[in-house]
Every structure is written in C-alpha cells, then in structure tokens.
Design a protein around this motif. Structure first.
Motif, PDB file in Angstrom:
ATOM      1  N   UNK A 374     -53.334 -29.929 -37.258  1.00  0.00           N
ATOM      2  CA  UNK A 374     -54.297 -30.078 -38.418  1.00  0.00           C
ATOM      3  C   UNK A 374     -54.284 -31.720 -38.522  1.00  0.00           C
ATOM      4  N   UNK A 375     -55.621 -32.088 -38.780  1.00  0.00           N
ATOM      5  CA  UNK A 375     -55.840 -33.565 -38.984  1.00  0.00           C
ATOM      6  C   UNK A 375     -55.239 -34.143 -39.878  1.00  0.00           C
ATOM      7  N   UNK A 376     -54.675 -35.419 -39.719  1.00  0.00           N
ATOM      8  CA  UNK A 376     -54.133 -36.350 -40.816  1.00  0.00           C
ATOM      9  C   UNK A 376     -55.090 -36.448 -41.966  1.00  0.00           C
ATOM     10  N   UNK A 393     -51.530 -33.508 -36.723  1.00  0.00           N
ATOM     11  CA  UNK A 393     -49.936 -32.820 -36.844  1.00  0.00           C
ATOM     12  C   UNK A 393     -50.207 -31.724 -35.887  1.00  0.00           C
ATOM     13  N   UNK A 394     -49.320 -31.627 -35.008  1.00  0.00           N
ATOM     14  CA  UNK A 394     -49.175 -29.978 -34.348  1.00  0.00           C
ATOM     15  C   UNK A 394     -47.998 -29.502 -34.547  1.00  0.00           C
ATOM     16  N   UNK A 446     -47.698 -35.090 -46.177  1.00  0.00           N
ATOM     17  CA  UNK A 446     -48.335 -33.546 -46.717  1.00  0.00           C
ATOM     18  C   UNK A 446     -48.991 -32.889 -45.675  1.00  0.00           C
ATOM     19  N   UNK A 447     -49.514 -33.464 -44.682  1.00  0.00           N
ATOM     20  CA  UNK A 447     -50.112 -32.919 -43.490  1.00  0.00           C
ATOM     21  C   UNK A 447     -48.999 -31.783 -42.713  1.00  0.00           C
ATOM     22  N   UNK A 453     -48.783 -24.248 -43.652  1.00  0.00           N
ATOM     23  CA  UNK A 453     -49.597 -23.219 -44.172  1.00  0.00           C
ATOM     24  C   UNK A 453     -50.588 -22.262 -43.501  1.00  0.00           C
ATOM     25  N   UNK A 454     -50.737 -23.261 -42.272  1.00  0.00           N
ATOM     26  CA  UNK A 454     -51.811 -22.641 -41.589  1.00  0.00           C
ATOM     27  C   UNK A 454     -51.480 -21.665 -40.378  1.00  0.00           C
ATOM     28  N   UNK A 455     -49.913 -21.662 -40.096  1.00  0.00           N
ATOM     29  CA  UNK A 455     -49.314 -20.884 -39.313  1.00  0.00           C
ATOM     30  C   UNK A 455     -49.536 -19.280 -39.427  1.00  0.00           C
TER      31      UNK A 455
END
Ligand code: NAI
Length: 455
Positions: A374-376, A393-394, A446-447, A453-455
């Motif tokens: 996810x991009x910061x 953030x990975x 928050x990233x 939440x994307x997992x």
C-alpha cells in the motif's frame, strides 16, 4: 583480589545494560571497558551518524522547500560544526551511561580485560596487572570493521585516505568525491549524508543490489532517490585495488579507475573476540563469533555472550534484548530472545524500516504467503507533508497460520512506525484482532492499518 557475582566484558549497549540490570537484580557487578562507555553505538555508530543525518535533513529542508512556501538564500552547510555538535551529543550520552553505572553501584574498570582461566570455582579476569574473580561472565566485547585484504587498503587506512565508520566521523572537512566500498547499512547511511550536502558519492557494491536482504522494491526507491542527489551506484562490481587518489574496480564492462579524495570502507563487521582469552575457558566459537543459544548461554555454564560478539544480529537493540535475557536467566527468570521479530532501520532519507521476512524469504521457508503493498499516500499526513513521495508499506502474511510474518516500510517516519509492526509480528495476533486497534489520525502509521485491511 576483587570478587564479584558477575563480570561484564565490554561497555557497549549489551554490556552496560547487562551490568545495570544485573546490579538492579542484586548482583555485585564489575564492568570492563577499554575505550569509552557506550561502545560503537554511542561513540562511532548509531548516535553520531544520526546527528550527521539530521543536519543533512535540515540542510535539505532549507534548500529544497520552495514548493512548501519556504525559500532561503545563502544557506551554508558547516561540516566542522556538525562534527563539533556530534562530539557534544556523544559526550552527553557517554556521561549519562557513566552516571547510570554509578547510580547502580556497578564497579567500572576502564581497561582491557583478559580472561585467564579459572581459580577454584570462579572465573579469573586480569586487567592492567590486577586480578578479578567472578561466579559468572557476560561477554559483550562487540565487533570491528572488516578490513579486506584488497591491495592498497591497509596502506590507505594508514595514510588516512581510506576510512572506516570510526575515522569518517572524525573528519572535519568534506571530501569533494567520496568512494564508498560496500552498499550495506553503514555505506548507505554515510552516502546519504555526504550526497545530501553536495559531495559526489559513488557506491561500489559487490552484489547486484544494495542493502543486503532488504526488500528489492525498497532498494529501487532508495536508489532512485539517491540518483536524484547525484549519487552513482556500481553494482556487481569488484574492487581490485586502492591507490592514492582512486579506487580500481571491475564490472561486466571491464576495469575502471574511480577518482576520489576519500574512501569509506563499509564491507561488514566481525565479532571482536581476539585477545579476550575466551580459549582459556573453552568457549565455543564459530568463525570468530561466540556461539550462543536464545537464552544467551555459551557452551560453558555461567558464561553468556550478548551483542555483536555473538554474530547473530549486529544491532544495538538486539544487544539490549540479549542483555536482559542473559541477566534474567542468571537471576533464575526464564527468558529467550525471539530473533524473528527484531526490527531493523536504515536511517537514510527516505527512511527504511522492516521486521520479519520479506515475501521471498518467507517463500524460501515454505510458507504460503500473501503480500499486500500500500502506498504511503493512503495516509493523509504523508500527502500533506511529502511532495511526490514514493513511500509504501508491504505486509507479508502466513496464510496457513493467519499471522503477519513481515512488514517492510520506506518513507517518512518508517523508523518510528516499525515498533508497532514488530509487536504485531512478535505477538502473532491475527489480522482480525489488529483491525480493532485504533490508529491515531492523521498519522503516517495509518498506512499499516490500510494494508491490514487489504490482506
Ligand atoms: P553490511 O553487511 O550491512 O554491508 C556490507 C556490504 O558490503 C554488503 O552489501 C556486501 O555485499 C558489500 N561488500 C562486501 N565486500 C565487498 C567488496 N570487497 N566490495 C564491494 N562490496 C563489498 O555491513 P556494514 O554496512 O559495514 O554494517 C555493519 C553492521 O553494522 C551491520 O550488521 C549493520 O546491521 C550494522 N549497522 C546498523 C545500522 C542501523 O541499524 N541503522 C547502521 C549502521 C550499521
């Protein structure tokens, strides 16, 4: 002849924290340090480099903030003042360690200690002609820079043309052209400082990527950002020799001479275990490093080794944790180090921070992996503060066990955010539980929530 419950050899983060905790636990402790309290971390590593990097960041802010509505004229960078301030910071912190030792009634001996076998059932240590006995030993003798047998390097170190992390921090004049041999953590942090303040920096790295095991996409971001500051990377390049005024290296295109007026040698560190007398009590070694388990025990009962000298993970915060674990085990409180959840940070600009496995490392272990990236820019504060930032953030999930095994960050505040990620990895909480945590808004942290939440 002085008798102690515990002798600690080495006064860096591992040694001084072990001494402090053991004394707090009621033991009579003697700590030996041959140079300055605080070890490499305080005197020629973590802390001094952070003072330099902060000055470079201030300079960049002063010169590159037009978009943010800030312009400044005639901004000057005074490297000698940076070094002067660094010395003051180091003095303050080293004095602080000394005061902590005094407050905890640790007997500090400023001399090189050598183990000289045993006397009766005690360990015998000698320093400057005096003999000390103790029931237990904690070895925390640290590490030293590797100086490889490349022709000309030894002579270069002697003449001052080639520096290690120690000498480069004492240099009061900026070089015009700096060659950095080794694109690992030390090389990159120092390259970041010098390139940010106008020095022409070339990094020569033997492997086909910088920053060792760091996530490859993070390395690409770092290299692109550095290239904007004029830094040049020579990857898969082998240094053949160092001669006054240049470094000779070879890559796929052939042999080259790189002109420079200073060389930084940052090709790794090794345990500094010579002349400590470990052989007199039969401590098991592996390629110069002391072999320990996760309780910090060596093969010799009542002898522990913490920090860089055990060669596991050469980071000050690992040494801290190992020191506490060793002391807890001495005091009869069972404790172990979890090496899977130790965070690491590269204090470049942008910052890099990670904990646990990358996707590739997890796959190699046979883990069924899911990775999100996810991009910061998902975090409002990041967009507000950073123009065109490429931070991300990975998160690496072990799908079968439904737990996070790795978090990898590049971008502002990464160094401060990584602790929360390390706690997630260490505590093995399922993502569903982490989703219930409240992340303060607006923060770049928050990233991590967005990624979960994307997992
Ligand atoms: P390193 O192991 O991080 O990197 C050394 C690099 O030099 C590697 O990429 C290696 O491939 C390369 N190399 C080795 N021989 C070479 C040669 N002949 N020519 C060209 N490249 C060569 O070691 P480094 O940077 O010296 O750091 C030492 C230790 O200090 C590390 O364990 C590191 O974790 C620690 N450290 C940690 C920091 C932090 O946590 N921010 C900051 C600085 C150091």
């Amino acid at each position: 002849m002085d008798m102690f419950d515990l002798i600690v050899i080495g006064g860096g983060p591992g040694g001084y924290l072990a001494a402090e905790r053991a004394a707090q636990g009621g033991l009579k402790v003697c700590l030996f340090e041959k140079r300055a309290l605080g070890g490499v971390c305080l005197n020629e590593g973590c802390i001094p480099t952070k003072t330099l990097l902060n000055s470079a960041k201030l300079y960049r802010h002063a010169t590159e903030s037009r978009n943010f509505g800030v312009t400044a004229e005639n901004v000057l960078f005074n490297h000698a003042q940076v070094i002067k301030r660094k010395a003051k910071v180091v003095r303050t912190l080293v004095a602080g360690v000394g005061m902590t030792m005094t407050a905890n009634k640790v007997n500090v001996v400023k001399a090189a200690a050598t183990i000289c076998g045993r006397e009766a059932d005690k360990f015998k240590v000698e320093a400057e002609g005096n003999t000390y006995l103790a029931d237990r030993l904690i070895i925390a003798c640290g590490s030293e820079a590797v100086v490889p047998p490349i022709p000309g390097v030894k002579e270069g170190v002697e003449s001052g043309f080639v520096t290690t992390n120690r000498e480069i921090l004492e240099m009061t004049e900026l070089p015009r052209e700096l060659a950095v041999i080794g694109g690992g953590v030390i090389g990159l942090e120092m390259a970041c400082y010098f390139a940010s303040v106008g020095v022409k920096v070339t990094v020569i790295e033997m492997m086909n990527k910088i920053a060792g095991p760091t996530d490859s996409d993070i390395c690409k971001v770092l290299m692109d950002e550095y290239a904007k500051r004029g830094m040049v990377f020579k990857l898969s390049a082998k240094v053949l020799s160092v001669k006054p005024g240049f470094v000779v290296y070879e890559d796929a295109e052939g042999q080259h001479e790189l002109p420079c007026d200073k060389v930084l040698l940052s090709v790794g560190r090794r345990a500094a275990t010579r002349n400590v007398g470990l052989e007199t009590i039969g401590v098991e070694m592996n390629r110069g490093a002391i072999v320990t388990d996760d309780k910090m025990e060596t093969n010799v009962p009542n002898v522990y080794a913490v920090g860089d000298c055990n060669g596991k993970i050469m980071l000050a915060h690992t040494a801290y944790r190992e020191a506490e674990v060793a002391v807890n085990n001495i005091l009869g409180r069972k404790d172990r180090v979890n090496y899977n959840s130790i965070p690491s940070v590269i204090y470049t600009d942008p910052e890099v921070a990670s904990v646990g496995d990358t996707k590739e490392a997890a796959q190699k272990k046979g883990i069924k992996v899911k990775e999100v990236n996810v991009p910061m820019t998902y975090a409002g504060r990041y967009v507000a503060e950073v123009d065109q930032g490429r931070g991300f953030c990975k998160i690496v999930l072990d799908e079968d066990k439904n737990r996070i095994v790795g978090v990898h960050l590049v971008g502002s505040y990464a160094s401060e955010m990584i602790l929360s990620a390390a706690m997630m990895v260490d505590s093995e909480l399922p993502p569903e539980r982490i989703k219930q945590f409240v992340f303060p808004h607006p923060t770049v942290c928050e990233v991590i929530r967005e990624a979960i939440f994307k997992l």
